[in-house]
Design a protein around this motif. Structure first.
Motif, short mmCIF file in Angstrom:
data_model
loop_
_atom_site.label_atom_id
_atom_site.label_comp_id
_atom_site.label_asym_id
_atom_site.label_seq_id
_atom_site.Cartn_x
_atom_site.Cartn_y
_atom_site.Cartn_z
N GLN A 206 52.14 46.50 43.06
CA GLN A 206 53.47 46.02 43.35
C GLN A 206 53.50 44.51 43.55
OE1 GLN A 206 54.18 48.63 46.67
NE2 GLN A 206 55.50 49.95 45.45
N ARG B 194 63.59 42.43 45.49
CA ARG B 194 63.84 43.84 45.76
C ARG B 194 63.72 44.15 47.26
NH1 ARG B 194 60.84 47.96 43.81
NH2 ARG B 194 58.99 46.70 43.56
N ILE B 195 62.74 43.56 47.91
CA ILE B 195 62.60 43.78 49.35
C ILE B 195 63.78 43.14 50.09
CG2 ILE B 195 61.21 43.16 51.38
CD1 ILE B 195 58.73 43.63 49.63
N ARG C 253 66.81 42.80 48.91
CA ARG C 253 67.97 43.69 48.70
C ARG C 253 67.87 44.92 49.59
NH1 ARG C 253 67.00 42.14 43.28
NH2 ARG C 253 65.94 44.10 42.84
N ALA C 254 66.67 45.48 49.73
CA ALA C 254 66.49 46.67 50.58
C ALA C 254 66.81 46.34 52.03
CB ALA C 254 65.07 47.20 50.44
N LEU C 255 66.38 45.17 52.48
CA LEU C 255 66.67 44.76 53.85
C LEU C 255 68.17 44.57 54.05
CD1 LEU C 255 63.76 42.24 54.44
CD2 LEU C 255 64.13 44.40 55.67
N SER C 256 68.80 43.95 53.08
CA SER C 256 70.24 43.71 53.16
C SER C 256 71.01 45.04 53.16
CB SER C 256 70.68 42.85 51.98
OG SER C 256 72.06 42.63 52.02
N PHE C 257 70.63 45.93 52.27
CA PHE C 257 71.29 47.23 52.16
C PHE C 257 71.15 48.04 53.45
CE2 PHE C 257 71.11 51.78 51.14
CZ PHE C 257 72.36 51.95 50.56
N SER C 258 69.98 47.99 54.06
CA SER C 258 69.71 48.79 55.25
C SER C 258 70.12 48.08 56.55
CB SER C 258 68.22 49.14 55.33
OG SER C 258 67.46 47.96 55.52
#
Length: 154
Positions: A1, A10-11, A13-18
């Motif tokens: 990865q 991507r990380i 975006r994942a932090l923002s989404f969560s």
């Protein structure tokens, strides 16, 4: 990865989404993950560290260039491999290695985690070295998040 050019985004975006805060996320990397391209891994990990994530070198002591990685990578934690921790309770040489890694980590301003603590005597031996943290079956078994939350009363 670590070879994925979109990893940092991507990380993010994942932090923002969560709605998670970056300082609440820790990523562990092994020497195997770093070996293919140390410069690229260093760049990606530096970007993640700059974003506030915690980074750990996992299975420390089992690779060929671990000390070089500590010098070069933006990590804040060293996870000492269980192969040194397991015999530390009854073997002076193993305990000396654990102590040396704990002291090295402290001198570099890093936290040290002893992996694979499975008995009270191992925990005692690791604690006597001044190791910051320990993980293993003696402390807790893996469990589903829902079970953990229920046990914690949340």
């Amino acid at each position: 990865q670590l070879g994925d050019p979109d990893l940092v985004a991507r990380i993010g975006r994942a932090l923002s989404f969560s709605h998670a805060r970056p300082e609440h996320l820790g990523l562990e990397v092994t020497e195997q993950a770093i070996l293919p391209d140390l410069d690229q891994a260093t760049d990606r990990l530096s970007a993640l560290a700059a974003a506030g994530l915690h980074l750990a070198v996992d299975d420390f002591g089992t690779g060929h260039s671990s000390l070089g990685y500590l010098q070069r990578l933006p990590v804040d934690t060293v996870k000492l491999d269980r192969s040194f921790v397991a015999p530390a309770a009854g073997d002076d040489r193993s305990r000396a290695i654990v102590t040396a890694v704990v002291e090295l980590a402290a001198a570099l301003g890093l936290r040290c985690v002893a992996e694979g603590v499975e008995t009270a005597s191992q925990l005692s031996a690791v604690a006597a070295t001044g190791c910051d943290l320990a993980q293993g079956f003696h402390l807790a078994r893996p469990e589903r998040a829902t079970d953990l939350l229920e046990r914690l009363g949340t």
